[in-house]
Design an enzyme around this catalytic site. Structure first.
Site, PDB file in Angstrom:
ATOM      1  N   GLU A 605      29.511  10.954  -9.647  1.00  0.00           N
ATOM      2  CA  GLU A 605      30.471  11.868 -10.256  1.00  0.00           C
ATOM      3  C   GLU A 605      31.935  11.512 -10.044  1.00  0.00           C
ATOM      4  OE1 GLU A 605      31.079  16.402  -9.326  1.00  0.00           O
ATOM      5  OE2 GLU A 605      29.167  15.887 -10.224  1.00  0.00           O
ATOM      6  N   HIS A 695      15.932  21.160 -18.229  1.00  0.00           N
ATOM      7  CA  HIS A 695      17.045  22.016 -18.638  1.00  0.00           C
ATOM      8  C   HIS A 695      16.670  22.881 -19.825  1.00  0.00           C
ATOM      9  CE1 HIS A 695      18.746  18.587 -16.492  1.00  0.00           C
ATOM     10  NE2 HIS A 695      19.538  19.490 -15.978  1.00  0.00           N
TER      11      HIS A 695
END
Ligand code: GLN
Ligand code: ZN
Length: 754
Positions: A605, A695
């Site tokens: 990230e 998801h």
């Protein structure tokens, strides 16, 4: 001096938008009710900005799910498979966001990826053959008109054509280039429409300009904007960048006829230098992003005002703004009732940042050193903050090379582990969390409110663990987990059990769609106070003969998902956290937990956006921090790690260098591209690319999973392949989770028999 912001949070101070959207999905509120709540939230945001003295407010920064998805809709880039569902406009939108399975059909969602170096995720737009791009700007102008009605001076915002093209995926066999002209035309239409409606300024966000750009990229950018700006008429265009500097394209930016350039002076290492060396065009406005849109600390007025002073020498058209959208920070410190004034005084969330901007603008026009507002700020930002621990700093300073290596080489370890654990080929496992049901959440909330004791709380957690282990036995999984019922969040939970952390009640930030996270704050030196997960893992292990996986979060992820300090380096913080996790790893091992997963979901990230800085600024210490966590275990203890959401094809070698024994990762959404990279790199770590997307609530069929596994077997040797979902299951419901896992286990069995 005028002030503005790049964008504002939209999820609602009390996450009202999240809750109402989720209700809508469950059929508990109507579309009209949903839209009404959204409208109220937008108007509250705008009023706040006005009260704080913000001169012009961005609009259309609001979204029901994601701004990139909104842009896809605005360009009419809705793939055929969603159109064919014949749903309402809003439901088609949500189908793209999260997939759809029901009486209208069965489609998967858009892929989701990390938004630059943030913990926000955007929906990856798709370009397909025969797509007819045209302007669908109802949302943008509706929000513009709505703001005007409120007496606000609005500036509509959209993500720009270049970033869209860079981030979109094109259907196989067609080139993105085909879409350059059509996209340019839609943006032209947009500017024409702005002219018709008398829009004064439009903000076009082009964060992709802070990435490394080659000649072709620059050419593409110029081609797009020469065309778009041709028709700009009387509307003024603010080209907004963020998350870094525009070192590769500053010449182009200044040469094009933009009316304003929004530059990031917080993360943009070279922004100031670029301007000092090249000057700034007289006719353009400089939107100087000086207030950090990503962190929660009050800014240091001394530094900021010195910067403003120096910018004033370069241009007299200066507007103060945030470094990026405030989407990445929580709403207001005023909601925080539990933190002491002494802690809270260092904090600044979105609302407070509005005030900071306004104050800075006012101070900059005065002889500020004697102003009360200035002195008040200096008193806080220049004071010593507490929660210091010298012994931790010394331990970090004393670390040496040998602290980062496991003694036995991985291939030997892997053999020992398979023997010890008695695993079949294609072992099945999950990523850790099981559905956080109403009961699980109620238990936590009762404890938080003080209605039950820690003992009563844990008793319930143990009951959930027991059910979960039984369920997994029934499903026939091979490496079990305890379900993570004791934690609501993989980072907050550890932070709460560390010293040096501070917790907020309402510092929610949007992660994707309706999902929010509440990052804890690293306030001082971090240390473990006592064992954190051991009792849960130990209890879970006692319920089964199968291997039980201990579940921890890695130091880089903990750091990346916390609000970091600004007074020490990231490396220092990562090593402090790693030492704490290392103690936990050793305690789990001592409690006979022989599989331990250290999640590094967010490893990639904070990878610098520019390649030249990858190693020196980040990877070198990030990999060391991870290895520090597990270098002390026995060779037969199997170390897993898990990663998700991001492309990591380009750091495969580095992932192998983490020296874990097994890695599970998100692959189903990014269409398994990563497998080629693994093969090419002769990846050593055993691998479990997720076989289905967690998801989305849709249940993958056995055939679908078998097919995914076959594709994986083309690239991953059979003795190295694991079978698992692509992430934790906590956001899912029980029925789809059990159905999916059942199919997953069945698929693994089919392959084993073959
Ligand atoms: N172990 C975590 C879970 O299963 C991992 C979550 C994540 O990768 N985001 O919930
Ligand atoms: Zn994950």
């Amino acid at each position: 001096m005028n002030t503005t912001i790049v964008g504002y949070p939209r999820i609602g101070k009390m996450r009202e938008l999240k809750f109402v959207i989720e209700k809508y999905w469950r059929g508990e509120v109507t579309e009209a009710e949903l839209k009404e709540t959204a409208k109220t939230l937008r108007s509250e945001n705008l009023k706040k900005q006005k009260q704080a003295g913000i001169t012009v407010s961005p609009v259309n920064d609001f979204s029901y799910y994601d701004g990139m998805l909104d842009l896809a809709v605005m360009l009419n880039a809705v793939p055929e498979r969603y159109r064919k569902l014949n749903l309402s406009e809003l439901d088609t939108y949500f189908a793209m966001a999260r997939g759809y399975q029901g009486e209208h059909g069965d489609v998967k969602a858009f892929a989701m990826k990390k938004w630059f170096n943030t913990n926000y995720h955007y929906m990856v737009p798709e370009l397909e053959e025969g797509m007819e791009l045209k302007l669908q700007s109802e949302k943008l102008f509706a929000e513009y008109e709505e703001a005007k009605q409120l007496g606000i001076c609005p500036r509509p915002v959209t993500i720009g054509a270049y970033t869209f093209l860079k981030m979109a995926v094109a259907q196989e066999g067609i080139s993105k280039i085909t879409y350059v002209a059509p996209i340019k035309e839609v943006f032209q239409e947009l500017l024409q429409e702005c002219n018709k409606r008398g829009v004064e300024w439009i903000q076009i966000d082009e964060p992709a300009l802070v990435l490394d750009m080659d000649e072709a990229d620059k050419k593409l950018f110029c081609e797009l904007y020469e065309g778009i700006l041709e028709v700009k008429g009387s509307v003024k265009v603010l080209l907004q960048t963020y998350f870094g500097d525009v070192r590769d394209c500053y010449q182009e930016l200044t040469a094009l006829s933009f009316d304003g350039l929004g530059l990031d002076f917080v993360e943009g290492k070279y922004t100031e230098k670029i301007i000092q060396e090249n000057g700034f065009p007289k006719e353009k406005y400089l939107y100087a992003g000086i207030v950090n849109g990503k962190n929660i600390w009050k800014c240091d007025y001394e530094k900021k005002l010195a910067l403003v002073d120096s910018l004033k020498k370069v241009t007299d058209k200066l507007i103060l703004t945030t470094s990026c959208s405030l989407l990445h920070v929580p709403y207001t410190t005023k909601s925080e009732k539990k933190l002491s004034v002494d802690t809270l005084k260092y904090f600044s969330y979105a609302e407070e940042k509005l005030e900071e901007l306004h104050e800075l603008a006012e101070l900059s026009e005065k002889d500020y050193v004697n102003e009360t507002a200035y002195k008040r700020n200096i008193e806080v930002t220049h004071s010593e903050r507490g929660m210091k621990d010298n012994s931790i700093c010394k331990q970090v300073a004393a670390l040496s090379k040998k602290d980062f290596v496991r003694n036995v080489p991985r291939t030997e370890r892997q053999k020992l582990q398979r023997e010890k654990l008695g695993l079949p080929i294609f072992p099945t496992t999950t990523i850790g969390s099981f559905p956080q049901t109403k009961e699980v959440k109620a238990n936590r909330s009762r404890y938080r409110k003080g209605e039950i004791t820690k003992e009563q709380y844990d008793e319930q957690v143990f009951a959930f663990i027991k059910d979960c282990v039984e369920k997994q036995e029934e499903l026939g999984l091979d490496v079990l987990v305890h379900g993570e019922y004791e934690r609501n969040d993989m980072v907050e939970f550890f932070g709460e059990n560390f010293g040096g952390y501070v917790f907020t009640e309402y510092a929610w930030v949007q992660s994707y769609g309706t999902r929010c996270v509440k990052p804890p704050v690293i306030f001082g030196d971090v240390k473990r106070i006592e064992p954190i997960t051991v009792k849960y893992s130990k209890y879970a292990a006692s319920l089964t003969k199968k291997p039980m996986k201990g579940m921890l979060t890695g130091p880089v992820t903990i750091l990346n998902w916390s609000f970091p300090r600004e007074d020490v380096s990231n490396r220092e913080m990562a090593f402090q956290i790693a030492l704490a996790i290392r103690q936990e790893v050793l305690d789990l091992e001592a409690a006979r937990i022989s599989v331990i997963q250290i999640d590094e979901a967010a490893l990639r990230e904070k990878l610098p956006l520019r390649k030249a800085e990858w190693h020196s600024d980040y990877l070198d210490w990030a990999l060391e921090a991870f290895r520090l966590c597990h270098s002390g275990v026995k060779p037969e203890t199997q170390i897993h790690t898990h990663m998700c959401y991001s492309e990591f094809e380009d750091i495969i070698k580095e992932i192998d260098e983490m020296d874990a024994d097994v890695i599970t990762f998100e692959a189903s959404r990014s269409k398994l591209e990563i497998l080629d990279a693994l093969k090419d790199a002769e990846f050593e770590t055993e691998a479990g690319p997720g076989v289905y997307d967690i998801h989305s609530p849709r249940v993958p069929s056995v055939e679908e999973i078998v097919e995914a596994l076959r594709r994986m077997l083309d690239k991953i040797p059979e003795e190295k392949l694991w079978v698992n979902p692509d992430c934790g299951l906590k956001t899912r419901g029980i029925p789809e989770t059990e159905a999916s896992l059942k199919n997953m286990v069945a698929a693994a069995k089919i392959l084993r028999e073959e």
